[in-house]
Design a protein around this motif. Structure first.
Motif, short mmCIF file in Angstrom:
data_model
loop_
_atom_site.label_atom_id
_atom_site.label_comp_id
_atom_site.label_asym_id
_atom_site.label_seq_id
_atom_site.Cartn_x
_atom_site.Cartn_y
_atom_site.Cartn_z
N TYR A 207 64.91 -35.52 -5.39
CA TYR A 207 65.40 -34.64 -6.46
C TYR A 207 64.38 -33.55 -6.74
O TYR A 207 63.17 -33.82 -6.83
N VAL A 208 64.86 -32.32 -6.88
CA VAL A 208 64.00 -31.21 -7.31
C VAL A 208 64.76 -30.43 -8.38
O VAL A 208 65.99 -30.30 -8.32
N ALA A 209 64.02 -29.93 -9.37
CA ALA A 209 64.59 -29.14 -10.45
C ALA A 209 63.52 -28.20 -10.97
O ALA A 209 62.31 -28.48 -10.82
N PRO A 210 63.89 -27.10 -11.62
CA PRO A 210 62.89 -26.13 -12.09
C PRO A 210 61.85 -26.72 -13.03
O PRO A 210 60.69 -26.33 -13.00
N ASP A 211 62.26 -27.67 -13.87
CA ASP A 211 61.33 -28.22 -14.86
C ASP A 211 60.19 -29.01 -14.22
O ASP A 211 59.19 -29.31 -14.89
N LEU A 212 60.32 -29.35 -12.95
CA LEU A 212 59.28 -30.12 -12.27
C LEU A 212 58.11 -29.25 -11.83
O LEU A 212 57.09 -29.78 -11.40
N PHE A 213 58.26 -27.93 -11.93
CA PHE A 213 57.26 -27.02 -11.39
C PHE A 213 56.69 -26.12 -12.48
O PHE A 213 56.65 -24.90 -12.36
N GLN A 214 56.26 -26.75 -13.55
CA GLN A 214 55.65 -26.04 -14.67
C GLN A 214 54.22 -25.61 -14.33
O GLN A 214 53.58 -26.19 -13.46
N PRO A 215 53.69 -24.59 -15.03
CA PRO A 215 52.30 -24.15 -14.80
C PRO A 215 51.27 -25.26 -15.00
O PRO A 215 50.14 -25.15 -14.51
N LEU A 216 51.64 -26.32 -15.73
CA LEU A 216 50.70 -27.41 -15.96
C LEU A 216 50.24 -28.04 -14.65
O LEU A 216 49.11 -28.54 -14.56
N ILE A 217 51.10 -27.99 -13.62
CA ILE A 217 50.69 -28.53 -12.32
C ILE A 217 49.48 -27.76 -11.78
O ILE A 217 48.51 -28.36 -11.29
N THR A 218 49.52 -26.44 -11.88
CA THR A 218 48.39 -25.63 -11.42
C THR A 218 47.13 -25.98 -12.18
O THR A 218 46.04 -26.08 -11.59
N ILE A 219 47.25 -26.16 -13.50
CA ILE A 219 46.08 -26.53 -14.30
C ILE A 219 45.51 -27.86 -13.85
O ILE A 219 44.28 -28.02 -13.72
N TYR A 220 46.38 -28.82 -13.61
CA TYR A 220 45.91 -30.14 -13.17
C TYR A 220 45.17 -30.05 -11.83
O TYR A 220 44.16 -30.71 -11.63
N ILE A 221 45.69 -29.22 -10.92
CA ILE A 221 45.04 -29.11 -9.61
C ILE A 221 43.69 -28.41 -9.74
O ILE A 221 42.73 -28.78 -9.05
N PHE A 222 43.59 -27.43 -10.61
CA PHE A 222 42.28 -26.82 -10.86
C PHE A 222 41.30 -27.87 -11.41
O PHE A 222 40.12 -27.88 -11.03
N LEU A 223 41.79 -28.73 -12.29
CA LEU A 223 40.94 -29.80 -12.81
C LEU A 223 40.50 -30.73 -11.69
O LEU A 223 39.33 -31.15 -11.63
N ALA A 224 41.43 -31.06 -10.79
CA ALA A 224 41.10 -31.98 -9.69
C ALA A 224 40.03 -31.40 -8.78
O ALA A 224 39.06 -32.08 -8.42
N VAL A 225 40.19 -30.13 -8.41
CA VAL A 225 39.23 -29.50 -7.51
C VAL A 225 37.87 -29.34 -8.20
O VAL A 225 36.82 -29.57 -7.60
N THR A 226 37.89 -28.97 -9.48
CA THR A 226 36.64 -28.84 -10.23
C THR A 226 35.93 -30.18 -10.34
O THR A 226 34.70 -30.27 -10.17
N ALA A 227 36.69 -31.23 -10.62
CA ALA A 227 36.09 -32.55 -10.77
C ALA A 227 35.56 -33.07 -9.44
O ALA A 227 34.46 -33.67 -9.38
N GLY A 228 36.31 -32.86 -8.37
CA GLY A 228 35.88 -33.39 -7.08
C GLY A 228 34.72 -32.63 -6.48
O GLY A 228 33.83 -33.22 -5.85
#
Length: 304
Positions: A207-228
């Motif tokens: 299943y895919v829908a527009p609500d699954l691709f919020q900007p919060l995903i980008t923020i989380y990935i920036f956090l992941a790369v920064t933390a790692g």
């Protein structure tokens, strides 16, 4: 509980691919991509529409997602590379929002806010835990392949040229490096990886829908790369899995706080993410696995 754990680990693999994508452009060449969720969505919708409505085999749908992500990334970079770097960040952020709005409103193309359900699965399974286990093996293999390829690229002369552009693109240009071409290639490759992550996510959840691709995903990935550890593929992968484990752990911890509403629990969960990042940047500013640089060879040194 076992099915939930396996599913979370599979989602962690999706986050690992997104982190590798961001680390390539941000940690490798110094380009800020605030539209990661947009490329993620492009790959998810391309594979979903191709496999469900077009009847294309899933391996070809994954390749199509790679190509669509790369083309989208190339189109963005070609239009902004000659501008200042902050313009690229603004354009990518706008691109992600445009993709989400198109997915929400162009019902004839994407089925609108209802999304696309019943996306074909890559292999049959008698129950969810078996399917999630199979998919975990698949996504782990994909992450390992992408990681090894990017690590090899990072240690190659091409990767050293990208880091030189990150440090000072004018000096790299004076040294004879085609800065514009390198940046376009790196961004297109990163966008292709993000598109592949989106395609795999769609086939995982069906299943895919527009609500699954919020900007919060980008923020989380920036956090992941920064933390790692920015600039190191191993750090990106470690940060992605650490982030997904932390997010799910805080979900349970927030529920144990007495006397708070579900809305307050969600707010406490988000606050804990920010607090963890502050503590990490205070005590490990370079990340868990900071980037290492090999010493420059001395004159007269010979390799055996």
């Amino acid at each position: 509980m076992a099915s939930y754990t396996v599913f979370i680990l599979a989602v962690g693999g999706i986050y690992a691919l997104l982190s590798l994508s961001l680390n390539l452009v941000w940690g490798g060449v110094g380009m800020v991509n605030l539209g990661l969720a947009g490329f993620f969505a492009v790959g998810a919708y391309a594979a979903a529409m191709a496999s469900k409505w077009g009847g294309i085999p899933i391996p070809l749908a994954l390749l199509l997602a790679l190509g669509c992500g790369a083309l989208a990334g190339l189109a963005i970079t070609i239009s902004t590379l000659r501008l200042r770097d902050d313009y690229l960040a603004i354009v990518t952020l706008g691109f992600a929002e445009v993709v989400r709005l198109i997915a929400s409103n162009e019902i004839w193309l994407t089925n609108g806010t209802d999304g696309i359900s019943g996306i074909p699965r890559p292999f049959p399974a008698p129950d969810p835990i078996t399917y999630n286990g199979y998919f975990l093996i698949l996504i782990t293999a994909v992450v390992a392949i992408v990681f090894l390829l990017l690590r090899r690229l990072d240690r190659s002369p091409y990767g050293r040229a990208l880091r030189a552009i990150r440090e000072d693109q004018q000096v790299a240009a004076v040294a004879g490096k085609p800065v514009t071409r390198f940046k376009a290639e790196a961004f297109a490759l990163a966008a292709a990886i993000a598109g592949l992550a989106g395609a795999l996510y769609g086939h995982l959840t069906s299943y895919v829908a527009p609500d699954l691709f919020q900007p919060l995903i980008t923020i989380y990935i920036f956090l992941a790369v920064t933390a790692g550890g920015t600039g190191r593929p191993a750090g990106a992968v470690l940060g992605a899995y650490a982030l997904i484990v932390f997010l799910e752990a805080t979900r349970f911890f927030a529920e144990w706080i007495p006397g708070i509403t579900p809305l307050q629990a969600a707010a406490a969960r988000e606050a804990s993410v920010g607090l963890a990042l502050i503590l990490l940047l205070r005590f490990r500013p370079a990340g868990i696995l900071p980037e290492t640089r090999a010493p420059a060879p001395r004159p007269g040194d010979q390799r055996s």
